[in-house]
Design a protein around this motif. Sequence first.
Motif, PDB file in Angstrom:
ATOM      1  N   THR A   1       2.339  47.615  -9.812  1.00 31.91           N
ATOM      2  CA  THR A   1       2.466  48.850  -9.562  1.00 31.91           C
ATOM      3  C   THR A   1       3.048  49.920 -10.764  1.00 31.91           C
ATOM      4  OG1 THR A   1       4.903  48.546  -8.913  1.00 31.91           O
ATOM      5  CG2 THR A   1       2.976  48.610  -6.954  1.00 31.91           C
ATOM      6  N   GLU A   2       2.866  49.286 -11.917  1.00 28.33           N
ATOM      7  CA  GLU A   2       3.087  50.148 -12.933  1.00 28.33           C
ATOM      8  C   GLU A   2       2.390  51.477 -13.033  1.00 28.33           C
ATOM      9  OE1 GLU A   2       1.537  47.255 -13.519  1.00 28.33           O
ATOM     10  OE2 GLU A   2      -0.102  47.583 -15.008  1.00 28.33           O
ATOM     11  N   LEU A   3       1.348  51.724 -12.856  1.00 30.98           N
ATOM     12  CA  LEU A   3       0.509  52.922 -12.740  1.00 30.98           C
ATOM     13  C   LEU A   3       1.215  53.739 -11.843  1.00 30.98           C
ATOM     14  CD1 LEU A   3      -3.126  52.064 -13.299  1.00 30.98           C
ATOM     15  CD2 LEU A   3      -1.526  52.999 -15.010  1.00 30.98           C
ATOM     16  N   LEU A   4       1.522  53.189 -10.593  1.00 31.83           N
ATOM     17  CA  LEU A   4       2.043  53.979  -9.671  1.00 31.83           C
ATOM     18  C   LEU A   4       3.448  54.468  -9.932  1.00 31.83           C
ATOM     19  CD1 LEU A   4       0.633  52.283  -6.464  1.00 31.83           C
ATOM     20  CD2 LEU A   4       0.135  54.520  -7.021  1.00 31.83           C
ATOM     21  N   PHE A   5       4.114  53.485 -10.606  1.00 27.43           N
ATOM     22  CA  PHE A   5       5.375  54.125 -11.256  1.00 27.43           C
ATOM     23  C   PHE A   5       5.242  55.150 -11.923  1.00 27.43           C
ATOM     24  CE2 PHE A   5       9.174  52.027 -10.456  1.00 27.43           C
ATOM     25  CZ  PHE A   5       9.135  50.875  -9.605  1.00 27.43           C
ATOM     26  N   GLN A   6       4.318  55.143 -12.911  1.00 29.63           N
ATOM     27  CA  GLN A   6       4.179  56.277 -13.864  1.00 29.63           C
ATOM     28  C   GLN A   6       3.774  57.619 -13.082  1.00 29.63           C
ATOM     29  OE1 GLN A   6       1.252  55.548 -17.331  1.00 29.63           O
ATOM     30  NE2 GLN A   6       2.109  53.671 -17.253  1.00 29.63           N
ATOM     31  N   MET A   7       2.919  57.547 -12.177  1.00 31.93           N
ATOM     32  CA  MET A   7       2.201  58.570 -11.152  1.00 31.93           C
ATOM     33  C   MET A   7       3.771  59.284 -10.704  1.00 31.93           C
ATOM     34  SD  MET A   7      -0.578  59.581 -11.621  1.00 31.93           S
ATOM     35  CE  MET A   7      -0.868  60.735 -10.183  1.00 31.93           C
ATOM     36  N   THR A   8       4.488  58.526 -10.209  1.00 32.20           N
ATOM     37  CA  THR A   8       5.880  58.998  -9.465  1.00 32.20           C
ATOM     38  C   THR A   8       6.712  59.570 -10.570  1.00 32.20           C
ATOM     39  OG1 THR A   8       5.790  56.921  -8.086  1.00 32.20           O
ATOM     40  CG2 THR A   8       7.762  58.130  -8.001  1.00 32.20           C
TER      41      THR A   8
END
Lengths: 286, 286
Positions: free
Chosen positions: B271-278
């Motif tokens: 989920t690293e991309l979703l962390f960045q988006m958050t």
Amino acid sequence: MKEYIVQIEKELSKQIDVLNAPSIIKKAMDYSLQAGGKRIRPILLLSTLHALNQEINRGLSCACAVEMIHTYSLIHDDLPAMDNDDLRRGKPTNHKVFGEAMAILAGDGLLTYSFQRIAEDQQLTAQEKVELIKLLAMAAGAEGMVGGQVADMEGENTTLSIDQLEYIHANKTGKLITFSVVAGAIIGGATQKQQELFSKFANHIGIAFQIRDDVLDIEGDQAIIGKPVGSDITNHKSTYPSLLSLEGAKERLHYHINQAKKILEQTGLRTELLFQMTDLIAVRDR
Amino acid sequence: MKEYIVQIEKELSKQIDVLNAPSIIKKAMDYSLQAGGKRIRPILLLSTLHALNQEINRGLSCACAVEMIHTYSLIHDDLPAMDNDDLRRGKPTNHKVFGEAMAILAGDGLLTYSFQRIAEDQQLTAQEKVELIKLLAMAAGAEGMVGGQVADMEGENTTLSIDQLEYIHANKTGKLITFSVVAGAIIGGATQKQQELFSKFANHIGIAFQIRDDVLDIEGDQAIIGKPVGSDITNHKSTYPSLLSLEGAKERLHYHINQAKKILEQTGLRTELLFQMTDLIAVRDR
């Protein structure tokens, strides 16, 4: 056919009723849906199912969807930025009752809901739903009705060729009428050959429908149509009568009606309702 | 993530290019699609696919569809009858360039095309398409975005409760953001449990997104946002800062961001991309 109208209007009412949405938008959507349309498109869909010896239940969601799309297009067309019409079917237009912002949103809501209703249907297969949604979007969007409306706007105050006029109407009204018949054929399990015949039939009645519309704008009774007649001339719009003369337009109307009936006969199916609809399109007074 | 934006914008461009429609409506649709949005919704969809270790190709049609819906909603919201905005992302709004009638039709065209693109996709199964179309319509229509816009209009010039405010934003912006993540989960073959976690995650970032929007209307830089700041106060709109104070709103923003991150950890996925988006949603300056 009256029985079909009762079922369609009952189903439309129910579909708005179950929406979990602010009551004012439901009222605005329902107002135009229940404003006394002729229901030509959903009846065509159900009559095609009937021709194929199928129960009409499986077509009811899609019949309502096509009526929602037709209704949304009327709401948006009537807006001040578009045709700026105050009356539709003898009643105040949507934005006259609910305001422009709500009318835009009611149209958006109906357009969106039409696809949802097909996707949610309990009786159609996933393959059928996908095919119907694709064809409905193509008939309604920039490659169909929306594109036809754009071409119509661009053609205002210019004299069109008969080809340009046919392009406009094929897109603005023809494709949604064709979709209605073809959708009935798909849901009814028509063969490829039958689908092609139904599609050709629908093209002819679509053109006939539009010619009759143009003729009614000259010969029609304002009290029956529910909106002013003579607006095409006032707005300098090219029409079948303006390009072909009134007599020429009527001849062409009858040509397309006769072609449509010949094709129905070729199907060898139970097409008595579609015959009735064809006659109705040719002689309708509103 | 920049690679995702390139792919999305290329695909959007291609999808408009292939439309067989009058060039002016294609230009109007393309103008707003290419007007420099942040692409948050399609990136969320593709990032969710990435989290599930899936190729992003299968999500590209749906990612474009959700961006088309978002774009249509901006075009219609900006109309004189709605928010009457002249600028969007630092550029003239659609109706300022193409006129009101064309802007209405460009919005209608984008909304319709979004469903067509999903239905036409070559890689998704019929079942996936039906599920995505149903959820997208529910998120965008009267039960979602359109309904939220109606509630927003009805709430103007009144002081709302925090519950009313959350209802408006959950519908007006939240549901389409949630759809984007859930669509990625569906296309990526997530388990039911994973889908539920992604849906909860999306609810939190949806609320955080809106709080940040409200905060930017107070603290933001007009030159970066591309539209005037302070309009919520001028328009007497209830916002998170007006109901909770600026500090209270920021606290609530961080609460939702932290909850979102906790849920991402629970998934145990990439989920690293979703962390960045958050993080991006929490600190974005436009």
